[in-house]
Design a protein around this motif. Structure first.
Motif, PDB file in Angstrom:
ATOM      1  N   UNK A 206      17.170   5.318   6.812  1.00  0.00           N
ATOM      2  CA  UNK A 206      15.885   5.131   7.495  1.00  0.00           C
ATOM      3  C   UNK A 206      14.718   5.602   6.632  1.00  0.00           C
ATOM      4  N   UNK A 207      14.931   6.601   5.793  1.00  0.00           N
ATOM      5  CA  UNK A 207      13.893   7.049   4.858  1.00  0.00           C
ATOM      6  C   UNK A 207      13.532   5.922   3.887  1.00  0.00           C
ATOM      7  N   UNK A 208      14.549   5.255   3.352  1.00  0.00           N
ATOM      8  CA  UNK A 208      14.304   4.133   2.434  1.00  0.00           C
ATOM      9  C   UNK A 208      13.611   2.994   3.178  1.00  0.00           C
ATOM     10  N   UNK A 209      13.994   2.761   4.439  1.00  0.00           N
ATOM     11  CA  UNK A 209      13.335   1.732   5.244  1.00  0.00           C
ATOM     12  C   UNK A 209      11.856   2.048   5.437  1.00  0.00           C
ATOM     13  N   UNK A 210      11.545   3.309   5.748  1.00  0.00           N
ATOM     14  CA  UNK A 210      10.144   3.709   5.925  1.00  0.00           C
ATOM     15  C   UNK A 210       9.374   3.569   4.618  1.00  0.00           C
ATOM     16  N   UNK A 211      10.007   3.920   3.500  1.00  0.00           N
ATOM     17  CA  UNK A 211       9.347   3.726   2.203  1.00  0.00           C
ATOM     18  C   UNK A 211       9.052   2.247   1.961  1.00  0.00           C
ATOM     19  N   UNK A 212       9.978   1.375   2.374  1.00  0.00           N
ATOM     20  CA  UNK A 212       9.723  -0.063   2.195  1.00  0.00           C
ATOM     21  C   UNK A 212       8.595  -0.524   3.105  1.00  0.00           C
ATOM     22  N   UNK A 213       8.477   0.060   4.315  1.00  0.00           N
ATOM     23  CA  UNK A 213       7.338  -0.262   5.183  1.00  0.00           C
ATOM     24  C   UNK A 213       6.031   0.118   4.489  1.00  0.00           C
ATOM     25  N   UNK A 214       6.011   1.283   3.857  1.00  0.00           N
ATOM     26  CA  UNK A 214       4.798   1.712   3.153  1.00  0.00           C
ATOM     27  C   UNK A 214       4.480   0.765   2.005  1.00  0.00           C
ATOM     28  N   UNK A 215       5.501   0.332   1.310  1.00  0.00           N
ATOM     29  CA  UNK A 215       5.290  -0.590   0.198  1.00  0.00           C
ATOM     30  C   UNK A 215       4.734  -1.923   0.698  1.00  0.00           C
ATOM     31  N   UNK A 216       5.214  -2.374   1.844  1.00  0.00           N
ATOM     32  CA  UNK A 216       4.795  -3.675   2.362  1.00  0.00           C
ATOM     33  C   UNK A 216       3.476  -3.639   3.118  1.00  0.00           C
ATOM     34  N   UNK A 217       3.198  -2.566   3.858  1.00  0.00           N
ATOM     35  CA  UNK A 217       2.084  -2.592   4.806  1.00  0.00           C
ATOM     36  C   UNK A 217       0.939  -1.631   4.514  1.00  0.00           C
ATOM     37  N   UNK A 218       1.104  -0.695   3.587  1.00  0.00           N
ATOM     38  CA  UNK A 218      -0.010   0.194   3.271  1.00  0.00           C
ATOM     39  C   UNK A 218      -1.068  -0.593   2.524  1.00  0.00           C
ATOM     40  N   UNK A 219      -2.313  -0.347   2.865  1.00  0.00           N
ATOM     41  CA  UNK A 219      -3.464  -1.043   2.282  1.00  0.00           C
ATOM     42  C   UNK A 219      -3.462  -2.531   2.609  1.00  0.00           C
ATOM     43  N   UNK A 220      -2.947  -2.883   3.798  1.00  0.00           N
ATOM     44  CA  UNK A 220      -3.067  -4.254   4.299  1.00  0.00           C
ATOM     45  C   UNK A 220      -4.085  -4.229   5.427  1.00  0.00           C
ATOM     46  N   UNK A 221      -3.874  -4.991   6.444  1.00  0.00           N
ATOM     47  CA  UNK A 221      -4.811  -5.007   7.565  1.00  0.00           C
ATOM     48  C   UNK A 221      -4.603  -3.757   8.429  1.00  0.00           C
ATOM     49  N   UNK A 222      -5.673  -3.290   9.068  1.00  0.00           N
ATOM     50  CA  UNK A 222      -5.528  -2.126   9.949  1.00  0.00           C
ATOM     51  C   UNK A 222      -4.489  -2.344  11.053  1.00  0.00           C
ATOM     52  N   UNK A 223      -4.412  -3.561  11.581  1.00  0.00           N
ATOM     53  CA  UNK A 223      -3.446  -3.847  12.649  1.00  0.00           C
ATOM     54  C   UNK A 223      -2.014  -3.617  12.170  1.00  0.00           C
ATOM     55  N   UNK A 224      -1.693  -4.075  10.960  1.00  0.00           N
ATOM     56  CA  UNK A 224      -0.344  -3.885  10.416  1.00  0.00           C
ATOM     57  C   UNK A 224      -0.078  -2.415  10.114  1.00  0.00           C
ATOM     58  N   UNK A 225      -1.080  -1.698   9.619  1.00  0.00           N
ATOM     59  CA  UNK A 225      -0.898  -0.270   9.350  1.00  0.00           C
ATOM     60  C   UNK A 225      -0.654   0.508  10.637  1.00  0.00           C
ATOM     61  N   UNK A 226      -1.425   0.192  11.690  1.00  0.00           N
ATOM     62  CA  UNK A 226      -1.213   0.865  12.973  1.00  0.00           C
ATOM     63  C   UNK A 226       0.180   0.580  13.517  1.00  0.00           C
ATOM     64  N   UNK A 227       0.597  -0.670  13.462  1.00  0.00           N
ATOM     65  CA  UNK A 227       1.886  -1.053  14.024  1.00  0.00           C
ATOM     66  C   UNK A 227       3.053  -0.469  13.244  1.00  0.00           C
ATOM     67  N   UNK A 228       3.075  -0.688  11.921  1.00  0.00           N
ATOM     68  CA  UNK A 228       4.252  -0.340  11.125  1.00  0.00           C
ATOM     69  C   UNK A 228       4.253   1.094  10.623  1.00  0.00           C
ATOM     70  N   UNK A 229       3.099   1.604  10.200  1.00  0.00           N
ATOM     71  CA  UNK A 229       3.068   2.920   9.556  1.00  0.00           C
ATOM     72  C   UNK A 229       2.750   4.052  10.524  1.00  0.00           C
ATOM     73  N   UNK A 230       1.860   3.826  11.470  1.00  0.00           N
ATOM     74  CA  UNK A 230       1.564   4.867  12.450  1.00  0.00           C
ATOM     75  C   UNK A 230       2.507   4.739  13.636  1.00  0.00           C
ATOM     76  N   UNK A 231       2.759   3.525  14.075  1.00  0.00           N
ATOM     77  CA  UNK A 231       3.622   3.321  15.230  1.00  0.00           C
ATOM     78  C   UNK A 231       5.094   3.423  14.902  1.00  0.00           C
ATOM     79  N   UNK A 232       5.628   2.405  14.274  1.00  0.00           N
ATOM     80  CA  UNK A 232       7.068   2.278  14.096  1.00  0.00           C
ATOM     81  C   UNK A 232       7.647   3.376  13.198  1.00  0.00           C
ATOM     82  N   UNK A 233       7.017   3.669  12.069  1.00  0.00           N
ATOM     83  CA  UNK A 233       7.537   4.695  11.159  1.00  0.00           C
ATOM     84  C   UNK A 233       7.531   6.078  11.807  1.00  0.00           C
ATOM     85  N   UNK A 234       6.459   6.402  12.536  1.00  0.00           N
ATOM     86  CA  UNK A 234       6.405   7.694  13.216  1.00  0.00           C
ATOM     87  C   UNK A 234       7.459   7.784  14.313  1.00  0.00           C
ATOM     88  N   UNK A 235       7.707   6.694  15.013  1.00  0.00           N
ATOM     89  CA  UNK A 235       8.744   6.691  16.053  1.00  0.00           C
ATOM     90  C   UNK A 235      10.114   6.923  15.431  1.00  0.00           C
TER      91      UNK A 235
END
Length: 128
Positions: free
Chosen positions: A84-113
């Motif tokens: 799951x750590x590697x999965x979260x790192x891949x989320x950061x690679x894919x969604x960091x510095x994209x649209x705010x909606x994607x950052x909220x969903x994947x990095x603040x929402x899903x990764x934190x959960x």
């Protein structure tokens, strides 16, 4: 399945609330060190939460008085946490510095959960 009859508020407070408060204080420290206002990146806690779960699993694994059954549980938990750590790192690679909606969903929402779920699993299923 976790038996919820034996869960007390003290364990919940010590094992979950205190680490979350410490991580929130880390967010405040990021903001203060940067010297500017709040940013979404201050609330990307998935990596920190997952690493703290891995740390807890390693600590349990290296205890000298651990029950033999807990070795297996700790090993499985560490494997799951690392995946799951590697999965979260891949989320950061894919969604960091994209649209705010994607950052909220994947990095603040899903990764934190995922991170909070791992901490909860460690406290109530692995450490017990």
């Amino acid at each position: 399945m976790v038996n919820t009859e034996n869960i007390n508020l003290s364990l919940l407070f010590n094992a979950l609330l205190i680490p979350l408060v410490v991580i929130f204080i880390g967010s405040i420290a990021k903001k203060l060190a940067r010297g500017s206002g709040w940013q979404r990146q201050d609330f990307f806690w998935g990596i920190e939460l997952t690493l703290s779960s891995i740390s807890g699993g390693l600590t349990l694994l290296f205890e000298s008085n651990i029950d033999p059954n807990n070795y297996r549980n700790a090993g499985i938990f560490l494997l799951l946490s690392f995946i799951l750590f590697v999965l979260i790192l891949s989320f950061h690679q894919d969604y960091q510095n994209t649209t705010p909606k994607k950052e909220y969903l994947w990095l603040i929402g899903f990764s934190n959960i995922i991170g909070i779920g791992l901490m909860t699993m460690f406290v109530f299923a692995v450490k017990r």
